[in-house]
Design an enzyme around this catalytic site. Structure first.
Site, mmCIF file in Angstrom:
data_model
loop_
_atom_site.group_PDB
_atom_site.id
_atom_site.type_symbol
_atom_site.label_atom_id
_atom_site.label_comp_id
_atom_site.label_asym_id
_atom_site.label_seq_id
_atom_site.Cartn_x
_atom_site.Cartn_y
_atom_site.Cartn_z
ATOM 1 N N LYS A 86 141.729 35.470 10.429
ATOM 2 C CA LYS A 86 140.407 36.103 10.351
ATOM 3 C C LYS A 86 140.599 37.611 10.346
ATOM 4 O O LYS A 86 141.585 38.117 10.887
ATOM 5 C CB LYS A 86 139.563 35.706 11.571
ATOM 6 C CG LYS A 86 138.086 35.880 11.354
ATOM 7 C CD LYS A 86 137.478 34.688 10.655
ATOM 8 C CE LYS A 86 136.009 34.875 10.384
ATOM 9 N NZ LYS A 86 135.394 33.631 9.895
ATOM 10 N N GLY B 68 119.167 32.751 12.411
ATOM 11 C CA GLY B 68 120.025 33.426 11.430
ATOM 12 C C GLY B 68 119.613 32.998 10.041
ATOM 13 O O GLY B 68 119.725 31.823 9.681
ATOM 14 N N GLY C 151 120.773 34.280 7.068
ATOM 15 C CA GLY C 151 121.690 34.912 6.106
ATOM 16 C C GLY C 151 122.168 33.861 5.125
ATOM 17 O O GLY C 151 121.432 32.930 4.776
ATOM 18 N N ASN C 152 123.426 33.993 4.712
ATOM 19 C CA ASN C 152 123.965 33.054 3.725
ATOM 20 C C ASN C 152 123.885 31.613 4.242
ATOM 21 O O ASN C 152 123.268 30.748 3.611
ATOM 22 C CB ASN C 152 125.421 33.449 3.404
ATOM 23 C CG ASN C 152 126.117 32.442 2.521
ATOM 24 O OD1 ASN C 152 126.387 31.313 2.934
ATOM 25 N ND2 ASN C 152 126.357 32.802 1.286
ATOM 26 N N ALA C 153 124.490 31.369 5.399
ATOM 27 C CA ALA C 153 124.548 29.992 5.912
ATOM 28 C C ALA C 153 123.144 29.472 6.255
ATOM 29 O O ALA C 153 122.744 28.392 5.820
ATOM 30 C CB ALA C 153 125.461 29.941 7.136
ATOM 31 N N GLY C 154 122.391 30.242 7.023
ATOM 32 C CA GLY C 154 121.091 29.776 7.515
ATOM 33 C C GLY C 154 120.047 29.606 6.427
ATOM 34 O O GLY C 154 119.278 28.631 6.432
HETATM 35 P P1 NAD Z 1 125.184 36.670 6.962
HETATM 36 O O1 NAD Z 1 125.624 38.063 7.198
HETATM 37 O O2 NAD Z 1 124.865 36.245 5.583
HETATM 38 O O3 NAD Z 1 123.938 36.335 7.881
HETATM 39 C C1 NAD Z 1 123.902 36.548 9.256
HETATM 40 C C2 NAD Z 1 122.450 36.369 9.677
HETATM 41 O O4 NAD Z 1 122.372 36.432 11.102
HETATM 42 C C3 NAD Z 1 121.518 37.448 9.146
HETATM 43 O O5 NAD Z 1 120.281 36.858 8.803
HETATM 44 C C4 NAD Z 1 121.327 38.374 10.348
HETATM 45 O O6 NAD Z 1 120.094 39.060 10.310
HETATM 46 C C5 NAD Z 1 121.335 37.341 11.447
HETATM 47 N N1 NAD Z 1 121.659 37.909 12.764
HETATM 48 C C6 NAD Z 1 122.515 38.896 13.079
HETATM 49 N N2 NAD Z 1 122.485 39.128 14.407
HETATM 50 C C7 NAD Z 1 121.597 38.233 14.910
HETATM 51 C C8 NAD Z 1 121.119 37.955 16.214
HETATM 52 N N3 NAD Z 1 121.552 38.644 17.258
HETATM 53 N N4 NAD Z 1 120.212 36.954 16.350
HETATM 54 C C9 NAD Z 1 119.776 36.260 15.283
HETATM 55 N N5 NAD Z 1 120.165 36.484 14.043
HETATM 56 C C10 NAD Z 1 121.068 37.452 13.864
HETATM 57 O O7 NAD Z 1 126.336 35.766 7.606
HETATM 58 P P2 NAD Z 1 126.666 34.254 7.295
HETATM 59 O O8 NAD Z 1 127.772 34.240 6.303
HETATM 60 O O9 NAD Z 1 125.426 33.492 7.062
HETATM 61 O O10 NAD Z 1 127.312 33.828 8.698
HETATM 62 C C11 NAD Z 1 126.514 33.368 9.794
HETATM 63 C C12 NAD Z 1 127.404 32.573 10.720
HETATM 64 O O11 NAD Z 1 127.956 31.481 9.988
HETATM 65 C C13 NAD Z 1 128.601 33.351 11.297
HETATM 66 O O12 NAD Z 1 128.890 32.876 12.588
HETATM 67 C C14 NAD Z 1 129.716 32.977 10.355
HETATM 68 O O13 NAD Z 1 131.001 33.139 10.959
HETATM 69 C C15 NAD Z 1 129.373 31.533 10.103
HETATM 70 N N6 NAD Z 1 129.981 30.993 8.895
HETATM 71 C C16 NAD Z 1 129.648 31.440 7.659
HETATM 72 C C17 NAD Z 1 130.273 30.902 6.548
HETATM 73 C C18 NAD Z 1 129.907 31.325 5.155
HETATM 74 O O14 NAD Z 1 130.457 30.737 4.211
HETATM 75 N N7 NAD Z 1 129.008 32.251 4.953
HETATM 76 C C19 NAD Z 1 131.237 29.900 6.700
HETATM 77 C C20 NAD Z 1 131.535 29.441 7.970
HETATM 78 C C21 NAD Z 1 130.897 30.001 9.072
#
Ligand code: NAD
Length: 415
Positions: free
Chosen positions: A105, A217, A219-222
């Site tokens: 990472k 959340g 973002g991408n995942a949510g």
């Molecule tokens: P992202 O940057 O696209 O989205 C993150 C989201 O979380 C945003 O909407 C942001 O506003 C929100 N956020 C930030 N701080 C916050 C808080 N304190 N309370 C609530 N919301 C908050 O990131 P992502 O890629 O969606 O990743 C989110 C999680 O999923 C992380 O833990 C990441 O490690 C995990 N993840 C992502 C992937 C991927 O492919 N994108 C894969 C495996 C795991």
């Protein structure tokens, strides 16, 4: 929120598995220690002409099963313990998913929202200039994580290829399609989580249609999770981002929330929904709770108040170990991060395979492969948790640790 060291959490999780699998001290030490830690400061030219130093990390945890693999995070709260924990979880996740990678990472201490696009590009290229000797398609394959995306991957790939003087699309995954990305990669993490939820619902003989969901959340995942589950008949009643959350018991229309977020940069203020905090969203009376933001969100205090009978951890490390114990005692079915979000890295693996062979699959081919892989991973974990009478997180670690130790032994690095 309490300040909790994620690497301590990771070690506690490992400790639980150690007693089940009767690991010896050497095995435990090897699994709990990163193989290599790369830590550096590097200069970045800002738009003002000023040079600012940034702190970057790459932790290469374990490569017994294949090249190190894991994302790069841009966040002001990145620190070494966080990166070490995330690298450890990547080793475990790749083993659970059965893909031929180890775990790594990376991260930069930065608030990317305060940088212009040019500054972000300088930062991403600067990071890769420092890191290039340590990464490569058969050494260590980075990917996006929080606040990094396909554009950031493109700059890093370009910088690496300039230094090497050759194309190397297998260096990095999560790339845009035009630079060798894979179909499905953008929504793969969410799709993997949705497939796990589908399998759990089948096992519990529960109906998905009309089941309510809260997602922390967006973002991408949510946000992709909200989209997929909406299309499968679930009712998304609450979502949140870093500025707070919104809740409507009747359900939120996905497209309208996205349009609102695009316009205002937050889900907060979405018409016809109540504002709620990022803590409150975790304790709503819903059928499914999806933490999809950052780690340490479900603490022991929150765990006592959780009402959802099912949790799908799309975020990495969202639940602390003491919260885990409380949830288990409450009978909550928790699909752990190293299984629930493994769809992302699995599709990264498909992307890398396509890059290495220079031949690209259509969306259906990728989705079919992802489905098979996730169902197998879910079944292995579910069966291990039944066999050892433990929660699914411990079941997932049992599956993963056995695979990693087997590879270490075959290599002769462990007796
Ligand atoms: P992202 O940057 O696209 O989205 C993150 C989201 O979380 C945003 O909407 C942001 O506003 C929100 N956020 C930030 N701080 C916050 C808080 N304190 N309370 C609530 N919301 C908050 O990131 P992502 O890629 O969606 O990743 C989110 C999680 O999923 C992380 O833990 C990441 O490690 C995990 N993840 C992502 C992937 C991927 O492919 N994108 C894969 C495996 C795991």
């Amino acid at each position: 929120m309490e300040k909790i060291n994620p690497f301590d959490n990771a070690k506690k999780q490992l400790g639980k598995v150690a007693s089940i699998l009767k690991l010896n001290d050497t095995e435990l030490e090897l699994l709990g220690t990163p193989k290599r830690i790369i830590q550096f400061s590097f200069p970045v030219k800002l738009d003002s002409g000023r040079i600012k130093l940034f702190q970057g990390y790459r932790v290469q945890h374990n490569d017994a099963r294949g090249p190190f693999k894991g994302g790069i995070r841009y966040h002001p709260q990145v620190d070494l313990d966080e990166v070490k924990a995330l690298a450890f979880w990547m080793t475990m996740k790749c083993a659970v998913a059965g893909i031929p990678y180890g775990g790594g990472k990376g991260g930069i201490i930065v608030d990317p929202k305060k940088l212009s696009k040019d500054e972000l590009e300088n930062l991403s290229r600067g990071y890769m200039r420092e890191l290039h000797p340590f990464v490569g398609p058969d050494k260590d394959v980075p990917a996006p994580d929080v606040y990094t995306d396909g554009q950031v991957m493109s700059w890093m790939l370009d910088e690496y290829e300039k230094i090497k003087g050759a194309h190397a699309p297998g260096l990095i995954t999560g790339k845009p399609l035009e630079l060798g990305g894979s179909k499905v990669r953008d929504y793969a993490t969410a799709m993997g989580g949705a497939i796990c939820l589908r399998e759990l619902m089948k096992n519990l003989k529960k109906k998905s249609h009309g089941s309510t969901v809260a997602i922390q959340g967006f973002g991408n995942a949510g946000s992709f999770m909200a989209k997929i589950l909406s299309s499968w008949g679930y009712k998304i009643v609450a979502v949140s981002d870093s500025k707070g959350g919104v809740h409507n018991e009747k359900g939120l229309k996905f497209d309208e929330v996205v349009a609102h977020k695009e316009k205002t940069e937050s889900v907060v203020g979405f018409r016809g929904a109540k504002k709620i905090s990022n803590e409150d969203i975790l304790t709503l009376d819903v059928d499914v709770l999806v933490p999809a933001a950052l780690e340490n969100q479900i603490t022991h205090t929150i765990a006592h108040a959780v009402k959802a009978p099912i949790i799908v951890e799309l975020a990495n490390g969202p639940t602390t170990p003491d919260a885990d114990d409380i949830l288990r005692r409450k009978g909550v079915h928790l699909i752990p991060d190293i299984l629930a979000n493994a769809g992302g890295v699995s599709t990264s693996y498909f992307e890398w395979v396509q890059n290495l062979q220079g031949y690209y699959w259509n969306e259906k081919e990728v989705l079919d492969k992802l489905d098979v892989l996730m169902v197998n991973a879910f079944t292995d974990v579910f069966n291990a948790s039944k066999q050892h009478r433990v929660d699914m997180r411990t079941g997932a670690f049992v599956v993963a640790v056995q695979k990693v130790l087997k590879a270490e032994k075959l290599r002769g690095r462990l007796k």
